[in-house]
Design an enzyme around this catalytic site. Structure first.
Site, PDB file in Angstrom:
ATOM      1  N   ASP A 159       0.772  -1.240   0.000  1.00 59.53           N
ATOM      2  CA  ASP A 159       0.000   0.000   0.000  1.00 59.53           C
ATOM      3  C   ASP A 159       0.807   1.296   0.000  1.00 59.53           C
ATOM      4  OD1 ASP A 159      -2.452  -1.174  -0.342  1.00 59.53           O
ATOM      5  OD2 ASP A 159      -2.783  -1.460   1.800  1.00 59.53           O
ATOM      6  N   TYR A 219     -10.221  -0.121   1.122  1.00 61.91           N
ATOM      7  CA  TYR A 219      -9.996  -0.480   2.514  1.00 61.91           C
ATOM      8  C   TYR A 219      -9.660   0.736   3.345  1.00 61.91           C
ATOM      9  CZ  TYR A 219     -10.118  -5.149   4.349  1.00 61.91           C
ATOM     10  OH  TYR A 219     -10.547  -6.314   4.925  1.00 61.91           O
ATOM     11  N   HIS A 230      -7.339 -13.408   1.978  1.00 58.08           N
ATOM     12  CA  HIS A 230      -6.116 -12.617   1.883  1.00 58.08           C
ATOM     13  C   HIS A 230      -5.485 -12.493   3.260  1.00 58.08           C
ATOM     14  CE1 HIS A 230      -9.480  -9.885   2.719  1.00 58.08           C
ATOM     15  NE2 HIS A 230      -8.620  -9.167   3.416  1.00 58.08           N
ATOM     16  N   HIS A 276      -3.495  -9.713   5.685  1.00 59.07           N
ATOM     17  CA  HIS A 276      -3.048  -8.336   5.946  1.00 59.07           C
ATOM     18  C   HIS A 276      -1.768  -8.400   6.765  1.00 59.07           C
ATOM     19  CE1 HIS A 276      -6.825  -6.306   4.825  1.00 59.07           C
ATOM     20  NE2 HIS A 276      -7.443  -7.353   5.348  1.00 59.07           N
ATOM     21  N   ASN A 308      24.783  -7.818   6.708  1.00 57.36           N
ATOM     22  CA  ASN A 308      26.098  -7.627   7.332  1.00 57.36           C
ATOM     23  C   ASN A 308      26.158  -8.197   8.749  1.00 57.36           C
ATOM     24  OD1 ASN A 308      24.384  -5.748   8.353  1.00 57.36           O
ATOM     25  ND2 ASN A 308      25.523  -3.966   7.631  1.00 57.36           N
ATOM     26  N   GLU A 354      25.411  -7.449  11.800  1.00 57.39           N
ATOM     27  CA  GLU A 354      26.187  -6.623  12.726  1.00 57.39           C
ATOM     28  C   GLU A 354      25.986  -7.020  14.178  1.00 57.39           C
ATOM     29  OE1 GLU A 354      26.793  -2.221  11.286  1.00 57.39           O
ATOM     30  OE2 GLU A 354      24.845  -2.956  10.638  1.00 57.39           O
ATOM     31  N   ASP A 391      22.913   1.057  19.337  1.00 56.17           N
ATOM     32  CA  ASP A 391      21.625   1.693  19.078  1.00 56.17           C
ATOM     33  C   ASP A 391      20.783   0.692  18.273  1.00 56.17           C
ATOM     34  OD1 ASP A 391      19.519   3.343  18.680  1.00 56.17           O
ATOM     35  OD2 ASP A 391      20.608   4.902  17.580  1.00 56.17           O
ATOM     36  N   HIS A 399      -7.444 -13.007   6.602  1.00 59.62           N
ATOM     37  CA  HIS A 399      -8.833 -12.584   6.494  1.00 59.62           C
ATOM     38  C   HIS A 399      -9.541 -13.471   5.480  1.00 59.62           C
ATOM     39  CE1 HIS A 399     -11.826  -9.018   5.814  1.00 59.62           C
ATOM     40  NE2 HIS A 399     -12.416 -10.138   6.179  1.00 59.62           N
TER      41      HIS A 399
HETATM   42 CU    CU Z   1      -9.268  -7.974   4.849  1.00 54.33          CU
END
Ligand code: CU
Length: 757
Positions: free
Chosen positions: A378, A466, A515, A517, A661, A663, A669, A680
């Protein structure tokens, strides 16, 4: 069983005891003037960037609405976040703010080999330089990967109308609707993506539908494959036609076979039956309509409860910064990918630098070519820009603060989206904590409770059919939640008996396709500093000799802690066990000697959706992992892009490469990448719309030994009730039970337009 009760007088002693909880005194360091570093571009800034680009005559820019693909035009302008180290330096140590810059995406279509180029433009508000933002080596976005613009849609609509001319009579006979001279009975279309089968292609399947209320649920039974790769729309061609289970080479072939009586025709029933009921002059509503029909056994004909805040809001908004109890954070609404909360503090400490939506996908199965081809990614459909107006009292409480958003996306001016965001405090309806301390003889020693209140920051994305509702929720006890609700119309195709392998029949000619999500979030935690480690805690049973009865064995749980040293180790695949306690730990310890940590708790029903390495899977390699932990890198700030949808085979951003890589992630951090989602399988109750209950997923960030005790103790909301001999109970509270004005909210209003400014 009766527990020992404590002596009388204890209650009184407690009342007299001083409140020893030391209230942490600090003023949020990053007030509005500093938080500007996170602020989206203003209308003036967006225009300044647009004007600066247009002043470069060598770019030969044309308006986005010019109806051709063979032009150079600005597609997107949004704020370009400065480097984290520069922002942190400015926020924490002071000095000059980092240069304010815009990201500008230009489609160069007016050349033999068209391309897409991205630029940084700055410094704002008076830009004088632009520099190319180079793609990662080998990751140039292909021309075919660009999102579809409104100019292209206009051309596509025209091309479809022309191409289906031979089918005029066929459409009239089978649907009563048409493309030519159709007035109130017109056809429309839905296009699906990916657009082809290999990198560089741009050929889309179109589902033709009746243009009525909720047209997503009214397929005609005809789907059509159009190649629109050429920058010259004259060269666009229909490659295939599908009708009611069979393929045809062209509209002409279908029309000819139809005339010859060789087509297995399905004549649709009229969607709006003319038979008006005698009582009403109104036509009965379509099945795809929101208009009420039927009755509850207990009818309700008055308005429901609503929220009031008699003493006004308890949060403060300073520009794009929200201050609420222990919390302070800034936010922005990126036109490309959506909502981002930044610089999240609780107490006086940073908990997260960024928590943001990265991508939302929906991958379908079906029996029709459009159904089996649909893998919606999306961000390629402007996920962050389709933030349409929120309705007070429905989309957010009446008491919410509504904020507009500006998007420069496929436009020639900034476009104002009124009330695109809302901020509100609401009662959760369940206490944050409570206890009834029984005396086990008909009374109590005390009752205490802390009402449950949260602050919510909300926006929505309506991606065609949607609607996603995006929430960030802040609890008074240092817990933060990210949550997505799915609603709106299902993506549905023409019913054929074979389609039942991939979904559910929802109406006479309608199949709701199954489908999955999936939503991807970036969670850049900074738990009491940027140096964090990732570890997990699990339960392991031990079997020991019972020390107080050596003849017996005893089985009991023990803690099992695992530390993770490298990125690969902390990339958890779906179908691989994910430890229950996922902890991001600071080297600092709390008062009790434990590492100050935040816990990630995922609420999701997601699963693996494609085989690893499978063609289009390249575009969503993040969907392999419910959780992956990486070391912060300035080149790894987005896990997807506006180009992944239309070239999923060779996308410019491949999340998997962030892990390559491998790490070190100890005392670094850290960024957590979280995938949530659900399968669904549409069902009849998805008509007219998918409903939010049960269709939400997300995660929580919860303090885990971060504080020395529950930080909601600083709240003045608790109520304690002490029984008193021979008198009324003593109710102890810290906020007077004051009467406020129970103001009626403003009358409902909804404008619904979004216009250039
Ligand atoms: Cu759905």
């Amino acid at each position: 069983m009766q527990r020992e009760t404590l002596a009388l007088g204890w209650a009184i002693a407690t009342i007299l005891a001083l409140q020893t909880v030391a209230a942490t005194k600090c003023t949020p360091r990053t007030l509005h003037h500093k938080a500007r570093v996170f602020e989206d571009l203003s209308a003036q800034e967006l225009k300044a960037v647009r004007n600066f680009l247009w002043s470069h005559k060598e770019l030969r820019l044309e308006p986005s609405r010019t109806p051709t693909m063979a032009k150079n035009s600005v597609f997107l302008i949004e704020m370009l976040l400065p480097k984290k180290q520069h922002v942190l330096k400015f926020l924490d140590k002071g000095g000059r703010p980092p240069a304010r810059e815009a990201r500008a995406v230009i489609f160069f279509g007016a050349q033999e080999h068209p391309n897409i180029t991205e630029f940084a433009v700055g410094p704002l508000p008076w830009p004088y330089y632009m520099r190319e933002l180079p793609p990662k080596p080998g990751h140039q976005a292909t021309w075919a990967s660009r999102p579809i613009s409104s100019a292209e849609y206009a051309l596509l609509g025209h091309a479809l109308k022309e191409a289906t001319k031979p089918l005029h009579q066929f459409f009239l006979d089978t649907t009563g609707f048409s493309y030519q001279d159709c007035h109130s009975r017109c056809l429309t279309f839905t296009d699906v993506a990916p657009r082809g089968l290999a990198s560089g292609e741009r050929r889309s399947w179109f589902i033709l539908q009746l243009f009525v209320e909720g047209y997503f649920l009214h397929p005609t039974g005809l789907e059509l494959l159009l190649d629109h790769r050429s920058t010259n729309a004259q060269n666009w061609t229909v490659e295939r036609v599908w009708y009611n289970g069979k393929f045809y080479r062209s509209p002409e072939e279908l029309a000819r076979k139809y005339e010859d009586g060789e087509v297995d025709v399905v004549v649709l029933e009229d969607p709006s039956p003319k038979g008006k009921s005698e009582k009403s002059t109104e036509e009965p509503p379509l099945f795809s309509s929101y208009k009420p029909r039927g009755d509850f056994p207990t009818p309700i004909n008055v308005t429901g409860p609503r929220l009031v805040q008699p003493q006004g809001p308890r949060y403060r908004l300073e520009g794009n910064t929200v201050l609420y109890g222990g919390w302070s954070f800034s936010f922005r609404l990126r036109s490309s990918s959506g909502l981002q909360v930044l610089n999240v503090h609780f107490g006086c400490e940073r908990v997260a630098y960024e928590v943001s939506v990265q991508e939302a996908v929906a991958l379908y199965g079906g029996h029709t070519p459009a159904g089996m081809q649909t893998k919606y990614i999306d961000v390629g459909w402007g996920l962050g820009s389709v933030t349409h107006e929120l309705a007070p009292g429905i989309d957010c409480p009446d008491t919410a603060t509504f904020l507009d958003a500006l998007h420069y996306y496929d436009a020639d001016d900034p476009v104002r989206y009124p009330r695109a965001l809302c901020v509100f405090e609401m009662p959760t309806g369940v206490p944050l904590r409570r206890h009834f301390n029984s005396n086990f003889s008909g009374g109590f020693n005390f009752y205490a409770g802390l009402q449950g209140q949260v602050l919510v920051l909300r926006t929505t994305s309506t991606v065609y059919n949607y609607d996603y509702i995006w929430d960030f929720i802040f609890y008074p006890n240092g817990v933060m939640e990210a949550k997505m609700h799915a609603t709106g119309y299902v993506h549905a195709t023409f019913y054929t008996p074979e389609g039942l392998r991939h979904g559910t029949r929802l109406h006479t000619h309608l199949l709701g396709n199954m489908h999955t999500h999936l939503v991807h979030y970036r969670v850049d935690l900074d738990v009491a500093g940027t140096k964090n480690s990732f570890q997990t805690l699990q339960m392991k049973l031990e079997n020991i000799t019972n020390p107080w009865s050596p003849r017996h064995q005893l089985v009991q749980p023990t803690l099992e802690q695992t530390s993770y040293h490298r990125e690969r180790q902390a990339a958890f695949r779906f179908r691989q066990p994910l430890p229950k306690y996922l902890l991001f730990a600071s080297p600092r310890e709390n008062r009790w000697g434990h590492k100050r940590s935040y816990r990630l708790q995922i609420h999701s029903m997601a699963d693996q959706v494609l085989p690893l390495g499978w063609q289009e899977e390249q575009a969503i390699t993040w969907a392999r992992y419910p959780l992956a932990v990486t070391k912060y890198r300035e080149s790894e700030v987005c896990s997807s892009s506006i180009y992944n949808q239309n070239d999923p085979w060779d996308p410019p951003v491949v999340f998997e490469e962030f892990l390559k890589n491998n790490e070190n992630i100890e005392n670094e951090d850290l960024v957590a990448w979280v995938t949530v989602g659900f399968l669904h399988i549409p069902h009849s109750e998805d008509i007219p719309n998918t409903a939010t209950p049960g269709n939400s997923v997300g995660f929580l960030l919860r303090p885990f030994n971060f504080f020395d005790e529950d930080p909601s103790l600083a709240s003045r909301d608790p109520v304690i009730v002490w029984p008193r001999d021979g008198g009324p109970n003593y109710v102890q509270r810290w906020i007077p039970e004051e009467e406020g004005d129970c103001l009626m909210p403003d009358p409902f209003s909804y404008n619904g337009t979004y216009r250039p400014v």
